[in-house]
Design an enzyme around this catalytic site. Structure first.
Site, PDB file in Angstrom:
ATOM      1  N   LYS A 195      15.253  35.586 -23.253  1.00  0.00           N
ATOM      2  CA  LYS A 195      15.030  36.958 -22.781  1.00  0.00           C
ATOM      3  C   LYS A 195      14.540  37.783 -23.944  1.00  0.00           C
ATOM      4  CE  LYS A 195      15.700  39.342 -18.881  1.00  0.00           C
ATOM      5  NZ  LYS A 195      15.786  38.857 -17.488  1.00  0.00           N
TER       6      LYS A 195
HETATM    7  P1  NAD Z   1      12.623  48.083 -11.935  1.00  0.00           P
HETATM    8  O1  NAD Z   1      12.342  48.755 -13.218  1.00  0.00           O
HETATM    9  O2  NAD Z   1      11.500  47.766 -11.024  1.00  0.00           O
HETATM   10  O3  NAD Z   1      13.675  48.971 -11.090  1.00  0.00           O
HETATM   11  C1  NAD Z   1      14.910  49.403 -11.573  1.00  0.00           C
HETATM   12  C2  NAD Z   1      15.449  50.442 -10.606  1.00  0.00           C
HETATM   13  O4  NAD Z   1      16.791  50.756 -10.966  1.00  0.00           O
HETATM   14  C3  NAD Z   1      14.672  51.767 -10.609  1.00  0.00           C
HETATM   15  O5  NAD Z   1      14.572  52.245  -9.276  1.00  0.00           O
HETATM   16  C4  NAD Z   1      15.570  52.692 -11.425  1.00  0.00           C
HETATM   17  O6  NAD Z   1      15.415  54.064 -11.069  1.00  0.00           O
HETATM   18  C5  NAD Z   1      16.923  52.177 -11.008  1.00  0.00           C
HETATM   19  N1  NAD Z   1      17.997  52.518 -11.941  1.00  0.00           N
HETATM   20  C6  NAD Z   1      17.991  52.451 -13.294  1.00  0.00           C
HETATM   21  N2  NAD Z   1      19.173  52.885 -13.770  1.00  0.00           N
HETATM   22  C7  NAD Z   1      19.934  53.199 -12.696  1.00  0.00           C
HETATM   23  C8  NAD Z   1      21.247  53.702 -12.525  1.00  0.00           C
HETATM   24  N3  NAD Z   1      22.027  53.929 -13.569  1.00  0.00           N
HETATM   25  N4  NAD Z   1      21.679  53.907 -11.268  1.00  0.00           N
HETATM   26  C9  NAD Z   1      20.886  53.650 -10.212  1.00  0.00           C
HETATM   27  N5  NAD Z   1      19.652  53.188 -10.292  1.00  0.00           N
HETATM   28  C10 NAD Z   1      19.175  52.971 -11.525  1.00  0.00           C
HETATM   29  O7  NAD Z   1      13.482  46.787 -12.308  1.00  0.00           O
HETATM   30  P2  NAD Z   1      13.686  45.458 -11.452  1.00  0.00           P
HETATM   31  O8  NAD Z   1      12.697  44.469 -11.890  1.00  0.00           O
HETATM   32  O9  NAD Z   1      13.835  45.812 -10.003  1.00  0.00           O
HETATM   33  O10 NAD Z   1      15.097  44.978 -12.037  1.00  0.00           O
HETATM   34  C11 NAD Z   1      16.330  45.480 -11.518  1.00  0.00           C
HETATM   35  C12 NAD Z   1      17.410  44.481 -11.847  1.00  0.00           C
HETATM   36  O11 NAD Z   1      17.062  43.221 -11.282  1.00  0.00           O
HETATM   37  C13 NAD Z   1      17.626  44.217 -13.358  1.00  0.00           C
HETATM   38  O12 NAD Z   1      18.989  43.949 -13.585  1.00  0.00           O
HETATM   39  C14 NAD Z   1      16.804  42.970 -13.582  1.00  0.00           C
HETATM   40  O13 NAD Z   1      17.263  42.238 -14.727  1.00  0.00           O
HETATM   41  C15 NAD Z   1      17.091  42.235 -12.291  1.00  0.00           C
HETATM   42  N6  NAD Z   1      16.127  41.184 -11.984  1.00  0.00           N
HETATM   43  C16 NAD Z   1      14.805  41.478 -11.774  1.00  0.00           C
HETATM   44  C17 NAD Z   1      13.925  40.437 -11.511  1.00  0.00           C
HETATM   45  C18 NAD Z   1      12.474  40.680 -11.209  1.00  0.00           C
HETATM   46  O14 NAD Z   1      11.775  39.709 -10.894  1.00  0.00           O
HETATM   47  N7  NAD Z   1      12.004  41.904 -11.237  1.00  0.00           N
HETATM   48  C19 NAD Z   1      14.388  39.116 -11.463  1.00  0.00           C
HETATM   49  C20 NAD Z   1      15.744  38.864 -11.654  1.00  0.00           C
HETATM   50  C21 NAD Z   1      16.600  39.913 -11.918  1.00  0.00           C
END
Ligand code: NAD
Length: 418
Positions: free
Chosen positions: A106
């Site tokens: 990561k």
């Molecule tokens: P992203 O940046 O697209 O979205 C994140 C969202 O979370 C945004 O809407 C933001 O406003 C919101 N957010 C941030 N802080 C917050 C808080 N304190 N309270 C409420 N909402 C909050 O990110 P993503 O890619 O959707 O990732 C989100 C989670 O999913 C992370 O933990 C990431 O590691 C995990 N994840 C993502 C992927 C992927 O393919 N995108 C894969 C596996 C895991």
């Protein structure tokens, strides 16, 4: 949300919890709980006004016993060394849980990308790619998107790497735009697996996800797709949120219209079709059937877990429940489908993207989704078998027990080098 919990300590506790059910040598256990190496670097980037700003960046390669290191790159002000180490460890056990041939890595940069222009972000990303060049490669370490990064950043990293290496190597990074060698279905993959995991969990309980009410915390890539696909399966999405707050409608929200509102205004808050605005903590404790934390680590600590009313939690985010929070949810008999299974769709379709890049032969979205479905269902069955057969306390410990066994098998069979 608990700011005080160190996610790296959470990861180590999760490994220890499962290792207690396995016969593991102390030294080998230490290996399973610590990264092989961590790059920490300072990136000097020229700003649009001619000044220079320095950003701290990391790449952790946690374990490569089962294949190349694999894992995303996060841009967020909260990025730090321990967070990156934790996220890289979760990748190891995630890839093993779904049985794809990768280790875990990561990366991240400590930055709020909203405060920088596209040109500044491109220079920053290319500077990071230059630092990463000796570490990454199609068979070595394969980054991907995470919070606040997406196809644009992946395309920049691929282009920088290929230019410096004087080659074409689309498989050096995944989550790319389709025209740069990305895979159909990648953008939706994390939300899709989160919903498949939830559907299987309700099925395991003898219930149908179509009858479920759903709350989703975080409305980015993972959260919004989860809401959309849950809605398509007939579930009722009653609440969603982002970092500005949440919205709630007892009779259900239209996930697509809520997303359109966020695209236009920057937040789901203010969506006129919602009954009321709520806080993130209120969303997490709503009386719903399915809760999907899809934002960041530590959203649900022990105090908040006491008030969680959902029957099933499907973790789209990485590490959204602290170990103490987990104990409370286990005690309350809440079925938590752990992140290392629920959100594994992202890395699984990244794996499909890499396979397609290596073969220079591209799949239809239908084939991608079918392959993802079968990997997720098989992995869910492996977990429930371990959970039922070995009297494990919860699905997370079952997932770690299955995954650790797979990593150990690879380690033991590769012998030992001095
Ligand atoms: P992203 O940046 O697209 O979205 C994140 C969202 O979370 C945004 O809407 C933001 O406003 C919101 N957010 C941030 N802080 C917050 C808080 N304190 N309270 C409420 N909402 C909050 O990110 P993503 O890619 O959707 O990732 C989100 C989670 O999913 C992370 O933990 C990431 O590691 C995990 N994840 C993502 C992927 C992927 O393919 N995108 C894969 C596996 C895991």
């Amino acid at each position: 949300m608990s700011e005080g919990v160190n996610p790296f300590e959470s990861l180590q506790e999760q490994v220890d919890d499962a290792a207690a059910y396995l016969d593991i040598d102390d030294g080998v256990l230490t290996r399973l709980k610590n990264p092989e190496r961590v790059l920490e670097t300072n990136l000097s980037v020229e700003m649009d006004d001619g000044s220079t700003e320095v950003f701290r960046a990391y790449r952790s390669q946690f374990n490569g016993d089962r294949g190349p290191y694999k894992g995303g790159i996060r841009y967020h002000p909260g990025v730090n060394r321990d967070e990156v180490k934790a996220l890289s460890g979760w990748m190891v056990y995630k890839c093993a849980t779904v049985g794809i041939p990768y280790g875990g890595g990561k990366g991240g940069i400590e930055i709020d990308p909203d405060e920088y222009s596209e040109g500044e972000l491109e220079r920053l990303t290319r500077s990071f790619a230059k630092e990463l060049r000796p570490l990454i490669g199609e068979d070595r370490d394969i980054p991907a998107p995470d919070v606040n990064t997406g196809q644009r950043e992946m395309n920049w990293i691929k282009d920088t790497y290929e230019t410096l290496e004087n080659t074409t190597a689309p498989g050096v990074i995944t989550g790319k735009d389709i025209s740069s060698g990305g895979s159909a279905g990648r953008v939706e993959a994390t939300g899709r697996s989160t919903v498949i995991a939830a559907r299987e969990a309700f099925d395991y309980l003898g219930r149908d996800i179509a009858d479920a009410t759903v709350a989703v915390q975080g409305y980015g890539n993972a959260g919004w797709v989860t809401a959309k696909l849950a809605d398509e399966l007939g579930a009722t999405v009653v609440a969603v949120s982002d970092s500005s707050g949440g919205i709630h409608s007892e009779d259900g929200l239209d996930p697509v219209a809520a997303k359109d509102h966020k695209n236009e205004t920057g937040s789901v808050v203010g969506f006129s079709a919602a009954d009321e605005e709520i806080t993130n903590d209120e969303l997490l404790t709503l009386d719903v059937d399915l809760l999907v934390p899809a934002a960041l680590e530590n959203a649900i600590d022990a105090d908040l877990a006491e008030d969680v009313s959902a029957d099933v939690v499907s973790e789209a985010a990485n590490g959204p429940v602290t170990p103490d929070g987990d104990d409370v949810l286990t005690e309350k008999d809440v079925l938590v489908v752990p992140d290392i299974l629920a959100n594994a769709g992202g890395v699984t379709v990244s794996y499909f993207e890499w396979v397609q890049n290596r073969q220079r032969f591209y799949w239809t979205e239908e084939k991608v989704n079918e392959e993802l479905e079968s990997i997720m269902v098989e992995a869910f069955d492996d977990l429930t078998s371990a959970y039922d057969d070995h009297d494990l306390p919860n699905m997370r410990t079952a997932a770690y027990a299955v995954a650790i066994r797979r990593v150990l098998d690879a380690y033991e069979q590769s012998g030992n080098w001095p």
